[in-house]
Design a protein around this motif. Structure first.
Motif, PDB file in Angstrom:
ATOM      1  N   GLY A  38      -2.116 -52.857 -30.263  1.00  0.00           N
ATOM      2  CA  GLY A  38      -1.511 -51.930 -29.246  1.00  0.00           C
ATOM      3  C   GLY A  38      -2.194 -51.141 -28.302  1.00  0.00           C
ATOM      4  N   LYS A  39      -3.400 -51.471 -28.282  1.00  0.00           N
ATOM      5  CA  LYS A  39      -4.292 -50.587 -27.324  1.00  0.00           C
ATOM      6  C   LYS A  39      -4.022 -51.410 -25.769  1.00  0.00           C
ATOM      7  CE  LYS A  39      -5.688 -47.866 -30.678  1.00  0.00           C
ATOM      8  NZ  LYS A  39      -4.946 -48.461 -31.811  1.00  0.00           N
ATOM      9  N   LEU A  40      -4.206 -50.493 -24.814  1.00  0.00           N
ATOM     10  CA  LEU A  40      -4.204 -50.893 -23.467  1.00  0.00           C
ATOM     11  C   LEU A  40      -5.707 -50.576 -22.542  1.00  0.00           C
ATOM     12  CD1 LEU A  40      -2.636 -52.197 -21.100  1.00  0.00           C
ATOM     13  CD2 LEU A  40      -1.822 -49.818 -20.651  1.00  0.00           C
ATOM     14  N   PHE A  41      -6.055 -51.908 -22.254  1.00  0.00           N
ATOM     15  CA  PHE A  41      -7.390 -51.847 -21.554  1.00  0.00           C
ATOM     16  C   PHE A  41      -6.945 -51.745 -20.092  1.00  0.00           C
ATOM     17  CE2 PHE A  41      -9.833 -54.001 -25.071  1.00  0.00           C
ATOM     18  CZ  PHE A  41     -10.627 -53.097 -25.005  1.00  0.00           C
ATOM     19  N   VAL A  42      -7.576 -50.911 -19.090  1.00  0.00           N
ATOM     20  CA  VAL A  42      -7.215 -50.622 -17.848  1.00  0.00           C
ATOM     21  C   VAL A  42      -8.715 -50.901 -17.063  1.00  0.00           C
ATOM     22  CG1 VAL A  42      -6.147 -49.460 -15.856  1.00  0.00           C
ATOM     23  CG2 VAL A  42      -5.291 -49.391 -18.285  1.00  0.00           C
TER      24      VAL A  42
END
Length: 440
Positions: free
Chosen positions: A228-232
C-alpha cells in the motif's frame, strides 16, 4: 477499433509525425539552454537487430549490440562488463499492433480500471479521459485542478488506488502552478463514473518542495507497492538552481519519495530520523525519472533521462545516493563536461546506461502469459529512440537488448501491461494514439 498491418501503421504514423508541430521542449531532440545548463533529453534513433534469445535456461545472448551511433563521451568506460551495449536479442513471436484510439494531444499515462477500461492523461491540456477497449473516449473528466502545462509540465501519471473497489480513489501527478513558480504535486479523488465523468473530493497529498520557476524535469511517475505504499519519482528541475539540490536531503529535487496513500510518511522511511531531511525521501541523486516499475520480487526499478549520453537503469534502494550530478556517463549538450569521474565513494552505479541516449519514458516488467519468451523482461518507451526497448535481465544484470516497433516511427511515451497480458503504448504527438501489442 482497427487492426492494421505494420506497414500501414508505419505509414499513418509517419504522416502524423510530419503534420505535427515540433514536440514539446521536454524531449524534442533539439538542445536547449538556460543559464548555461543543458535542459533537454534527446538521442539518436537506433535500428532493429539481434540474435534469438530464448528461455532463462538457454545460454546467455552473445554477439554485437543493437546498432547505434558512437558514444558522446567515449572516454567514459563502463564500470563493469554488461553495463552498456549488451548483445542484441530478437523476439521470436510475430507481433500485431492494434490502434485502440487516437486524437490525444501528447498523452502521458495509462491506468486500467477493474473493468479493463483505461484512464488516459493528456499532458498538454491537463485532461483525463476514460477509454474503452473498443476505442470509445469519454468527455474529459471534470473537477481536476489546473496544471502548468509548459515544457515538461502538465498532467502526467495516473494510477488507480489499491482499494479502488471500496474507495473509488484514483491518483495523479501534475505540475502545480504556484506563487513564485511551480512544482510536482500528487492528488487523489473519487472517480464518479457516468456519461459525464468527474472527480469528487480532490485532495493534494504531496507537493514537491521548494517551489521553483522551471518548466523542466518534473519527474512524475507513480508506483504502488503491494503493502500500500506509493513511490513517486521527482526530477531536479534541470536549471542549475535545482540541479545542485539533487543530493541535498533538505530538498525534494532529484529524489524518489515514498509515502502512504494519504500522503503521510511511512515509519520505515530511511531519512525519518534525520531532522534536516525531507522525511518522504527514499533515494537521492537522480536527474529526471520518467519510468518506474516493480519486479516479481516487488522491488522498484527506474529509468532516468541522462544529459547528452547517460540514460540510466537503476534499482533504487532506501537511503542510497545515485550520483547525479557528481557522477554519470554523459555531458552537457554544449559538449562541456559535467562529471570529473563516473564513480565516487558512497554513490551507486547504474545497472545499465545508454550513450547515445534513448530518452526513456514509461516502463513495465512483463509478468503475463501472452508472450512466454518475455517473462520478467523490462520494457521501456523511447522518445528520441522511437522504439519500445526490451531488456533481458538475469541476476539483476542486463544481458540482452532489443529495440522493437521502430517501423512505427513514433515516440513511445508510455508502456503498461494490460490485464490480459498485452502491452499498451501511448505515442507522444499532438495526435497521440493508444496502441495494443499482442501476438499475431
Amino acid at each position: 477499433m482497427r487492426i492494421l498491418s505494420m506497414s500501414l501503421i508505419a505509414a499513418a504514423l509517419l504522416v502524423g509525425c510530419q503534420d505535427d508541430p515540433a514536440p514539446t521542449p521536454a524531449d524534442s531532440g533539439v538542445p536547449q539552454q538556460d543559464s548555461g545548463v543543458a535542459l533537454q533529453d534527446s538521442g539518436v534513433p537506433e535500428d532493429d537487430a539481434g540474435t534469438d534469445a530464448g528461455t532463462p535456461e538457454d545460454p546467455l545472448p552473445s554477439g554485437p549490440p543493437v546498432p547505434q551511433g558512437p558514444p558522446n563521451v567515449p572516454e567514459f568506460q563502463p564500470a563493469f562488463p554488461g553495463q552498456t551495449r549488451v548483445p542484441a536479442i530478437q523476439t521470436k513471436t510475430a507481433l500485431q499492433v492494434t490502434e485502440i484510439a487516437s486524437g490525444f494531444r501528447n498523452p502521458w499515462a495509462i491506468a486500467f480500471l477493474p473493468d479493463q477500461r483505461m484512464l488516459v492523461t493528456e499532458k498538454a491540456t491537463g485532461s483525463l479521459y476514460i477509454v474503452t477497449q473498443q476505442g470509445a473516449k469519454s468527455p474529459a473528466i471534470k473537477g481536476l485542478p489546473a496544471v502548468d502545462a509548459r515544457g515538461q509540465g502538465g498532467l502526467l501519471d495516473v494510477e488507480v488506488g489499491p482499494d479502488y473497489a471500496q474507495s473509488g480513489l484514483i491518483y495523479w501527478t501534475y505540475s502545480e502552478p504556484r506563487q513564485g513558480g511551480n512544482g510536482l504535486a500528487v492528488a487523489r479523488a473519487r472517480l464518479v463514473d457516468g456519461a459525464q465523468p468527474a472527480v469528487e473530493g480532490v485532495q493534494v497529498i504531496f507537493r514537491m518542495m521548494p517551489t521553483l520557476e522551471s518548466t523542466l524535469h518534473s519527474g512524475g511517475r507513480m508506483v504502488f507497492t503491494p503493502d500500500g505504499k506509493l513511490f513517486v519519482t521527482l526530477g531536479e528541475r534541470s536549471i542549475l538552481e535545482g540541479r545542485v539540490q539533487a543530493q541535498d536531503v533538505k530538498s525534494h529535487f532529484g529524489k524518489i519519495v515514498r509515502i502512504n496513500p494519504d500522503g503521510s510518511v511511512p515509519q520505515d522511511n530511511p531519512y525519518l530520523g534525520n531532522p534536516q531531511a525531507k522525511p518522504e525521501i527514499w533515494s537521492i541523486g537522480h536527474r529526471n525519472v520518467l519510468a518506474a516499475a516493480l519486479d516479481s520480487q516487488n522491488r522498484l526499478w527506474t529509468v532516468e533521462m541522462g544529459p547528452q549520453g547517460g540514460d540510466e537503469l537503476n534499482r533504487p534502494e532506501a537511503g542510497k545516493d545515485y550520483g547525479w550530478p557528481t557522477i554519470g556517463y554523459g555531458e552537457e549538450y554544449s559538449g562541456a563536461p559535467i562529471h570529473q569521474s563516473t564513480q565516487a565513494p558512497g554513490m551507486e552505479q547504474p545497472v545499465y546506461y545508454w550513450d547515445p541516449v534513448i530518452a526513456p519514458s514509461g516502463m513495465t516488467i512483463y509478468s503475463g502469459t501472452l508472450f512466454p519468451e518475455w517473462k520478467d523482461d523490462m520494457f521501456v518507451g523511447a522518445l528520441a529512440g522511437q522504439a519500445l526497448v526490451r531488456l533481458m535481465v538475469r541476476n539483476d544484470r542486463v544481458v540482452g537488448e532489443e529495440h522493437l516497433l521502430k517501423n512505427l516511427n513514433a515516440r513511445i511515451r508510455e508502456v503498461v501491461q494490460g490485464p490480459e497480458g498485452a502491452l499498451y503504448l501511448l505515442t507522444d504527438a499532438t495526435n497521440g494514439k493508444v496502441l495494443k501489442v499482442t501476438p499475431k
